[in-house]
Design a protein around this motif. Structure first.
Motif, mmCIF file in Angstrom:
data_model
loop_
_atom_site.group_PDB
_atom_site.id
_atom_site.type_symbol
_atom_site.label_atom_id
_atom_site.label_comp_id
_atom_site.label_asym_id
_atom_site.label_seq_id
_atom_site.Cartn_x
_atom_site.Cartn_y
_atom_site.Cartn_z
ATOM 1 N N LEU A 298 -3.004 -15.523 -29.615
ATOM 2 C CA LEU A 298 -2.055 -15.992 -30.622
ATOM 3 C C LEU A 298 -0.664 -16.190 -30.030
ATOM 4 O O LEU A 298 -0.017 -17.232 -30.241
ATOM 5 N N THR A 299 -0.195 -15.209 -29.268
ATOM 6 C CA THR A 299 1.150 -15.274 -28.693
ATOM 7 C C THR A 299 1.266 -16.386 -27.654
ATOM 8 O O THR A 299 2.264 -17.113 -27.616
ATOM 9 N N THR A 300 0.240 -16.529 -26.825
ATOM 10 C CA THR A 300 0.264 -17.578 -25.809
ATOM 11 C C THR A 300 0.252 -18.966 -26.438
ATOM 12 O O THR A 300 0.970 -19.876 -25.991
ATOM 13 N N ALA A 301 -0.549 -19.151 -27.494
ATOM 14 C CA ALA A 301 -0.602 -20.444 -28.175
ATOM 15 C C ALA A 301 0.753 -20.788 -28.793
ATOM 16 O O ALA A 301 1.229 -21.930 -28.690
ATOM 17 N N ALA A 302 1.387 -19.806 -29.434
ATOM 18 C CA ALA A 302 2.691 -20.048 -30.057
ATOM 19 C C ALA A 302 3.751 -20.361 -29.018
ATOM 20 O O ALA A 302 4.562 -21.285 -29.191
ATOM 21 N N ALA A 303 3.760 -19.600 -27.917
ATOM 22 C CA ALA A 303 4.757 -19.828 -26.873
ATOM 23 C C ALA A 303 4.552 -21.185 -26.199
ATOM 24 O O ALA A 303 5.520 -21.888 -25.882
ATOM 25 N N ALA A 304 3.294 -21.577 -25.985
ATOM 26 C CA ALA A 304 3.017 -22.859 -25.340
ATOM 27 C C ALA A 304 3.425 -24.028 -26.238
ATOM 28 O O ALA A 304 4.012 -25.014 -25.773
ATOM 29 N N ALA A 305 3.112 -23.920 -27.548
ATOM 30 C CA ALA A 305 3.478 -24.991 -28.481
ATOM 31 C C ALA A 305 4.993 -25.148 -28.566
ATOM 32 O O ALA A 305 5.529 -26.264 -28.519
ATOM 33 N N ALA A 306 5.687 -24.013 -28.689
ATOM 34 C CA ALA A 306 7.150 -24.072 -28.759
ATOM 35 C C ALA A 306 7.744 -24.520 -27.434
ATOM 36 O O ALA A 306 8.752 -25.243 -27.398
ATOM 37 N N GLY B 13 15.580 -19.225 -25.016
ATOM 38 C CA GLY B 13 15.498 -17.777 -24.845
ATOM 39 C C GLY B 13 14.360 -17.166 -25.643
ATOM 40 O O GLY B 13 13.687 -16.239 -25.177
ATOM 41 N N ALA B 14 14.125 -17.686 -26.847
ATOM 42 C CA ALA B 14 13.037 -17.176 -27.676
ATOM 43 C C ALA B 14 11.683 -17.441 -27.027
ATOM 44 O O ALA B 14 10.792 -16.581 -27.033
ATOM 45 N N VAL B 15 11.517 -18.623 -26.450
ATOM 46 C CA VAL B 15 10.254 -18.954 -25.785
ATOM 47 C C VAL B 15 10.026 -18.066 -24.567
ATOM 48 O O VAL B 15 8.909 -17.584 -24.333
ATOM 49 N N VAL B 16 11.071 -17.811 -23.803
ATOM 50 C CA VAL B 16 10.950 -16.925 -22.633
ATOM 51 C C VAL B 16 10.541 -15.522 -23.077
ATOM 52 O O VAL B 16 9.649 -14.892 -22.475
ATOM 53 N N PHE C 227 6.840 -15.465 -23.942
ATOM 54 C CA PHE C 227 5.977 -15.444 -22.761
ATOM 55 C C PHE C 227 5.973 -14.054 -22.108
ATOM 56 O O PHE C 227 4.943 -13.621 -21.572
ATOM 57 N N ILE C 228 7.092 -13.359 -22.153
ATOM 58 C CA ILE C 228 7.134 -11.985 -21.641
ATOM 59 C C ILE C 228 6.228 -11.086 -22.472
ATOM 60 O O ILE C 228 5.482 -10.254 -21.940
ATOM 61 N N ALA C 229 6.271 -11.239 -23.798
ATOM 62 C CA ALA C 229 5.394 -10.466 -24.670
ATOM 63 C C ALA C 229 3.930 -10.757 -24.367
ATOM 64 O O ALA C 229 3.091 -9.835 -24.329
#
Length: 200
Positions: free
Chosen positions: A134-142, A174-177, A180-182
């Protein structure tokens, strides 16, 4: 170790087992508990770090907007995260991830107190994998939208907006970075749980 045989006058044979054998068995059984407890403590620390990263990502993105005045106050350009579905999904996904991680702290504490329980470790492993996805999909889309905001796309006549909305772009980047850390910390949690179950 080998026991020693001895016979008494009645003809019965007795086997003497050295005391060190039972002591070594106790040490052998208790040796794994310390390692598993250390894994549980590291798991707890990683979850706290992942909470901070995912919550920071959700809050930063969810509070991002910028307005540019144009001639008069009645005619303005505005950029907000909820203008794009990818950013809305990003906020929801990271908020859900941080909420799950907060709830999982209780199970992580149980894993520290009772390091030999495999059911809790297996449950956390499965749920952590779901949250990684879920987190990876959201970070990649954003991240794709952030790339377009910075560079645009001449083929599609999409202009880069970051020259005008610089504060907006800095915050969403910054939010996307942070997201990705999470995701990376969640991957470490999955690997840690898999190793702990493997060595059980």
């Amino acid at each position: 170790m080998e026991g020693k045989k001895s016979s008494d006058h009645s003809g019965e044979t007795t086997i003497r087992i050295p005391e060190t054998t039972t002591k070594s068995i106790k040490l052998e059984r208790g040796g794994g508990g310390g390692w598993k407890r250390g894994v549980g403590i590291f798991d707890f620390i990683l979850r706290l770090s992942a909470i901070a990263a995912s919550l920071a990502a959700a809050v930063t993105m969810g509070t991002t907007d910028q307005t540019l005045p144009f001639f008069t106050q009645f005619f303005q350009f505005q950029a907000s995260y909820d203008d794009l579905p990818a950013f809305t999904f990003f906020v929801i996904a990271n908020a859900a991830t941080s909420g799950y991680l907060v709830l999982s702290l209780a199970f992580s504490i149980v894993g520290i107190v009772r390091p030999h329980l495999t059911g809790i470790r297996l449950l956390l492993l499965i749920l952590d994998i779901v949250m990684v996805s879920l987190t990876t999909a959201a970070a990649a889309a954003a991240g794709a939208i952030v790339y377009l905001a910075h560079n645009g796309n001449p083929s599609a006549n999409w202009i880069a907006i970051c020259q005008q909305f610089d504060d907006f772009c800095q915050r969403i980047s910054g939010a996307v970075v942070a997201s990705f850390i999470a995701a990376f910390l969640l991957i470490l949690l999955v690997i840690l749980s898999a190793v702990a179950l493997r060595r059980h």
